[in-house]
Write an enzyme that holds these catalytic residues in place. Sequence first.
Site, PDB file in Angstrom:
ATOM      1  N   GLY A 158       0.951  -1.302  -0.114  1.00  0.00           N
ATOM      2  CA  GLY A 158      -0.208   0.048  -0.296  1.00  0.00           C
ATOM      3  C   GLY A 158       0.836   1.362   0.092  1.00  0.00           C
ATOM      4  N   GLY A 207       2.141   5.071   2.013  1.00  0.00           N
ATOM      5  CA  GLY A 207       2.444   5.715   2.943  1.00  0.00           C
ATOM      6  C   GLY A 207       4.200   5.047   3.440  1.00  0.00           C
ATOM      7  CB  SER A 208       6.535   6.496   6.170  1.00  0.00           C
ATOM      8  OG  SER A 208       5.140   6.297   6.955  1.00  0.00           O
ATOM      9  CB  VAL A 209       4.040   1.603   7.201  1.00  0.00           C
ATOM     10  CG1 VAL A 209       4.475   0.314   7.443  1.00  0.00           C
ATOM     11  CG2 VAL A 209       4.462   2.578   8.984  1.00  0.00           C
ATOM     12  CD  GLU A 263      -3.838   0.837  -5.353  1.00  0.00           C
ATOM     13  OE1 GLU A 263      -4.733   0.650  -4.945  1.00  0.00           O
ATOM     14  OE2 GLU A 263      -3.455   2.715  -4.490  1.00  0.00           O
ATOM     15  N   GLY A 268      -6.765   1.456  -3.053  1.00  0.00           N
ATOM     16  CA  GLY A 268      -7.414   0.150  -4.122  1.00  0.00           C
ATOM     17  C   GLY A 268      -7.041  -1.391  -2.488  1.00  0.00           C
TER      18      GLY A 268
HETATM   19  N1  COA Z   1      -6.109   6.688  15.655  1.00  0.00           N
HETATM   20  C1  COA Z   1      -6.392   8.171  15.394  1.00  0.00           C
HETATM   21  N2  COA Z   1      -5.179   8.592  14.547  1.00  0.00           N
HETATM   22  C2  COA Z   1      -3.928   7.727  14.299  1.00  0.00           C
HETATM   23  C3  COA Z   1      -4.188   6.748  14.625  1.00  0.00           C
HETATM   24  C4  COA Z   1      -4.633   5.651  15.319  1.00  0.00           C
HETATM   25  N3  COA Z   1      -5.353   4.650  15.456  1.00  0.00           N
HETATM   26  N4  COA Z   1      -3.375   6.314  13.532  1.00  0.00           N
HETATM   27  C5  COA Z   1      -2.951   6.936  13.024  1.00  0.00           C
HETATM   28  N5  COA Z   1      -3.173   7.966  12.928  1.00  0.00           N
HETATM   29  C6  COA Z   1      -3.075   9.522  12.253  1.00  0.00           C
HETATM   30  C7  COA Z   1      -1.265   9.645  12.690  1.00  0.00           C
HETATM   31  O1  COA Z   1      -1.301  10.540  13.979  1.00  0.00           O
HETATM   32  C8  COA Z   1      -1.134  10.990  11.414  1.00  0.00           C
HETATM   33  O2  COA Z   1      -2.003  11.250  11.822  1.00  0.00           O
HETATM   34  P1  COA Z   1      -1.481  13.321  11.113  1.00  0.00           P
HETATM   35  O3  COA Z   1      -1.568  13.542  10.109  1.00  0.00           O
HETATM   36  O4  COA Z   1      -2.516  14.178  11.926  1.00  0.00           O
HETATM   37  O5  COA Z   1      -0.051  12.614  11.488  1.00  0.00           O
HETATM   38  C9  COA Z   1      -2.608  10.000  11.055  1.00  0.00           C
HETATM   39  O6  COA Z   1      -3.573   9.376  11.503  1.00  0.00           O
HETATM   40  C10 COA Z   1      -1.665   9.097   8.957  1.00  0.00           C
HETATM   41  O7  COA Z   1      -0.787   8.548   9.985  1.00  0.00           O
HETATM   42  P2  COA Z   1       0.823   8.064   9.679  1.00  0.00           P
HETATM   43  O8  COA Z   1       1.535   7.188  10.588  1.00  0.00           O
HETATM   44  O9  COA Z   1       1.144   9.567   9.064  1.00  0.00           O
HETATM   45  O10 COA Z   1       0.294   7.272   8.825  1.00  0.00           O
HETATM   46  P3  COA Z   1       1.033   6.327   7.252  1.00  0.00           P
HETATM   47  O11 COA Z   1       1.492   7.170   6.063  1.00  0.00           O
HETATM   48  O12 COA Z   1       1.242   4.950   7.303  1.00  0.00           O
HETATM   49  O13 COA Z   1      -0.219   6.184   6.578  1.00  0.00           O
HETATM   50  C11 COA Z   1      -3.031   5.643   5.827  1.00  0.00           C
HETATM   51  C12 COA Z   1      -1.793   5.590   6.967  1.00  0.00           C
HETATM   52  C13 COA Z   1      -3.846   4.311   6.883  1.00  0.00           C
HETATM   53  C14 COA Z   1      -3.185   7.051   6.355  1.00  0.00           C
HETATM   54  C15 COA Z   1      -2.907   5.181   4.478  1.00  0.00           C
HETATM   55  O14 COA Z   1      -1.892   4.215   4.362  1.00  0.00           O
HETATM   56  C16 COA Z   1      -3.905   4.654   3.879  1.00  0.00           C
HETATM   57  O15 COA Z   1      -4.579   5.997   3.364  1.00  0.00           O
HETATM   58  N6  COA Z   1      -4.360   3.920   4.036  1.00  0.00           N
HETATM   59  C17 COA Z   1      -5.907   3.461   3.069  1.00  0.00           C
HETATM   60  C18 COA Z   1      -6.021   3.582   1.895  1.00  0.00           C
HETATM   61  C19 COA Z   1      -5.028   2.551   1.694  1.00  0.00           C
HETATM   62  O16 COA Z   1      -4.422   1.546   1.684  1.00  0.00           O
HETATM   63  N7  COA Z   1      -4.107   2.200   0.352  1.00  0.00           N
HETATM   64  C20 COA Z   1      -2.843   1.626   0.078  1.00  0.00           C
HETATM   65  C21 COA Z   1      -4.162   0.424  -1.048  1.00  0.00           C
HETATM   66  S1  COA Z   1      -2.939  -0.109  -2.201  1.00  0.00           S
END
Ligand code: COA
Length: 501
Positions: A268, A270-272, A293, A387
């Site tokens: 997916g 993002g950084s993780v 994707e 996705g």
């Molecule tokens: N409760 C509330 N907020 C949370 C949280 C939780 N359990 N876990 C993370 N957050 C917040 C973080 O603090 C951060 O907030 P900020 O923007 O105010 O700093 C935000 O959510 C994003 O977290 P981050 O650790 O930077 O995550 P990321 O860059 O790894 O993204 C998702 C994580 C879930 C947002 C991102 O992967 C996503 O949009 N996924 C859905 C779409 C997807 O999976 N696409 C790929 C398909 S191929």
Amino acid sequence: MSIGIKSDRLRSEAFLAKVMSAEEAAKLINDGDIVATSGFTPSGYPKAVPLALAERANKGEKIEITLITGASVGPELDGILAESGVIKRRFPYQTDSKMRNSINAGVINYADMHLSHVPQFIEYGFFGDIDVAIIEAIAINPDGGIVPSTSVGISPQAIRNAKKVIIEINTSQPLALEGVHDIYLTEKPPFRKPIPIEATGDRIGTAFIPCDPDKIVAIVETDITDKVRPLGEIDEDSKKISRHIIKFFEGEVAAGRLPENLLPLQSGVGSVANAVMAGLVESKFTNLTCYTEVIQDCMFDLIDAGKVTMASGTSFTPSSEGQVRLYNNIDLYTKHCVLRPMEISNNPEVARRLGVLSMNTAIEIDMYGHVNSTNIMGSRMMNGIGGSGDFTRNAYISIFTTVSTAKNGDISSIVPMVSHVDHTEHDVQVVVTEQGLADLRGLSPRERARAIIENCAHPDYKAKLLDYLERAEALPTKHESHLLDEALSWHAKFVETGSMK
Ligand code: COA
């Protein structure tokens, strides 16, 4: 008009008559129009015409549109148009802070969708008829065939269904991208055929998107670059998550459930997600393939290290440094990558058949395995499901990752009940945090809860979760027990006090 677009990009003189400024092209978009554009994660989206459209609104003209894209796009499209009040409705995915704020303020009607559904929605008119398609391209062939730039997304369906097509020829995008695309369009049921992809790199279509040249109403030259974002340093938690997943894959190979070179990987955004893939560079795995994707920086590392032989996606989504790397080594990377329409890159039937190993990131996961990927505290839209559902439900093994706490430990990402559900317990097979990995395959809800709490919850919240589970299981119904007046109390407490503790 002298336009600087050489004949290697505009491949028929007939198109010269359609070349105009972005301002003139933007006038072809009317109030109330449904506009579908290229672009997928901030790659390959139109820039000059949306900027000119925003200018019209900023000068006081009433213009409100529905905007449909492949996925997230850059600030010239989502950010500026949201700010100038041009976007009324938005589908299916976004990551722009201005767009997000307008959505959460209730100003823009947004519905996030499984990305694989969007092409079909366009084909059948579920959104309404597409008035205008605005497509970024690197070239137009003599017969109207459009050569896309750094993403494909919904462009083939947008072009096929739009009444008018506006093309932005972006000279900042190298012509050497030509040939990386593989455009295959499906027919509508009951005439749809099986998609003949048997291996990730199979090419089944053309290097351009077919387009009736008469539909092209404007061609605009631009050199505005994709606004790709820098990628953060890989932190210790992400590295731990990556190591847990690699160890899990090694165990699956040893148990004979995965071949030595695994199965096609999907990762997916993002950084993780990037860190997980980056971890594979150091692993013993070779001859890997990806059916995914987005092609992020880590894929270039894996290709350079000779670990990945072929990656299929719908866009290049490099960081700023990755973009330079892509452009400097374009022949190498285009040899190992193929960009497909998102109907194909995210196709559930293909993902199931190839046996994809899906790895996506959650915001929070509950003790029974339901996943919230989109709505913070059950209400505030972050990005969208994207996705992740296309792959998760159809994967051979579906994995979700999250860091076990957020906001400096004030939020537990493992909760009694998620405040919004994107992926159900039926779809989620493996949960991973920096604490450890829970393999949920073959477990009942009560077993799943213990596996997730024991392996994935942060020590600060483990006892609290176990206490909740035990009290819930003391109720007469013990299958998937909940304390209904407490299930979302952790979230309520965070909203009220700023901490779940
Ligand atoms: N409760 C509330 N907020 C949370 C949280 C939780 N359990 N876990 C993370 N957050 C917040 C973080 O603090 C951060 O907030 P900020 O923007 O105010 O700093 C935000 O959510 C994003 O977290 P981050 O650790 O930077 O995550 P990321 O860059 O790894 O993204 C998702 C994580 C879930 C947002 C991102 O992967 C996503 O949009 N996924 C859905 C779409 C997807 O999976 N696409 C790929 C398909 S191929």
